[in-house]
Design an enzyme around this catalytic site. Sequence first.
Site, PDB file in Angstrom:
ATOM      1  N   GLY A 213      -6.947  -0.427  -1.059  1.00 30.42           N
ATOM      2  CA  GLY A 213      -6.921   0.535  -1.579  1.00 30.42           C
ATOM      3  C   GLY A 213      -8.673   0.431  -1.659  1.00 30.42           C
TER       4      GLY A 213
ATOM      5  CG  ASN B  94       2.981   1.210   0.487  1.00 30.35           C
ATOM      6  OD1 ASN B  94       2.066   1.529   0.188  1.00 30.35           O
ATOM      7  ND2 ASN B  94       4.126   1.821   0.682  1.00 30.35           N
TER       8      ASN B  94
ATOM      9  CB  SER C 124       0.152   2.042  -8.433  1.00 28.42           C
ATOM     10  OG  SER C 124       0.667   3.143  -8.860  1.00 28.42           O
TER      11      SER C 124
ATOM     12  CE  LYS D 129      12.353   3.035  -4.702  1.00 29.68           C
ATOM     13  NZ  LYS D 129      12.086   3.182  -3.715  1.00 29.68           N
TER      14      LYS D 129
ATOM     15  CE1 TYR E   1      -1.464   4.952 -12.207  1.00 27.35           C
ATOM     16  CE2 TYR E   1      -2.643   5.872 -13.733  1.00 27.35           C
ATOM     17  CZ  TYR E   1      -2.919   5.176 -12.565  1.00 27.35           C
ATOM     18  OH  TYR E   1      -3.528   4.034 -12.504  1.00 27.35           O
TER      19      TYR E   1
END
Length: 312
Positions: free
Chosen positions: A13, A35, A78, A94, A148
């Site tokens: 990210g 992921n 996230s 999650k 969030y």
Amino acid sequence: MFDKTAVVTGGSGFLGSHLCDRLLEEGIKVICIDNLLTGNIKNTEHLFGNENFSFIKHDVTNYIHVPGKVDYILHFASPASPIDYLKLPIQTLKVGSLGTHKVLGLAKDKGARVLIASTSEVYGDPAIHPQKEDYWGNVNPIGPRGVYDEAKRFQEAITMAYHRYHGLETRIVRIFNTYGPRMRLNDGRALPAFVSQALNGQDITVFGDGSQTRSFCYVSDLIDGIFKLLMSGETDPVNIGNPAEITIKQFAEEVIKITGSKSKIVYKELPEDDPKVRQPDITKAKTTLGWEPKVDRSEGLRITIDYFKRQF
Ligand code: UDP
């Protein structure tokens, strides 16, 4: 050199990839787990082929298997921009809850120190200004941003529980608005939105009347603060951000000026629960880490705008 190993979740990210770079520069091996839901493999492509870097494509809400010794774990996986977490509410909840549980379990198993990426969103729409770490926040648990905010608040709670109950070495960084190269142009945040609109000659979409404030930190400063926190002994949450506060309208005008764009500002509806003010009190980071930001907004914006221009 390279006798320590760090796992970075969300390592492909925006922030995770800059962290991977910094850890490698510090002589620490990096195992990046992502992921690629909101991350981009391009952010870490330059590290492929580096013998001290490896990549595992994995969703950390499921059991995490990492072979061998691990010294540090940095949990940065996230969705993090408002439009991402509004689109991906369940994944956001999650990864903050189940994902953090798996990360803490891995840290316990490996005897590793773990640093958790929290956020200024734990303060919600703050009633205290600027925000200090001892402020408990003003969050709407059932509003659209609650997915969030509450995931991150749970994340802090479970991290402190592992610290107190299992004696795990934990660090919590509360990250305020950050910008810089490798942000996604279409991630919906104010800065990439304004810059891409300005560069394309489109209207600049300011939400509400633009009087809400934010305080923007350049990415290299943020990463430096996080690295110092990781290496410190501080187990309570620490704000890392740049206290230079600006209204969103002024910020849009600044982007128009720096890009030399002819775009006009248009006003759109303010999203629900959009915080009216946000500014970090960084006294704790200054005193306990000896850290403060060095890059001012005009310099950071110039570098970031150059990066975005190369993306077209
Ligand atoms: N914002 C805006 N126009 C946009 C995107 C965002 O006016 O196209 C506003 C948003 O409503 C908020 C501020 O800019 O008040 C910062 O939003 P961002 O999505 O960057 O992050 P936040 O700080 O809200 O998490």
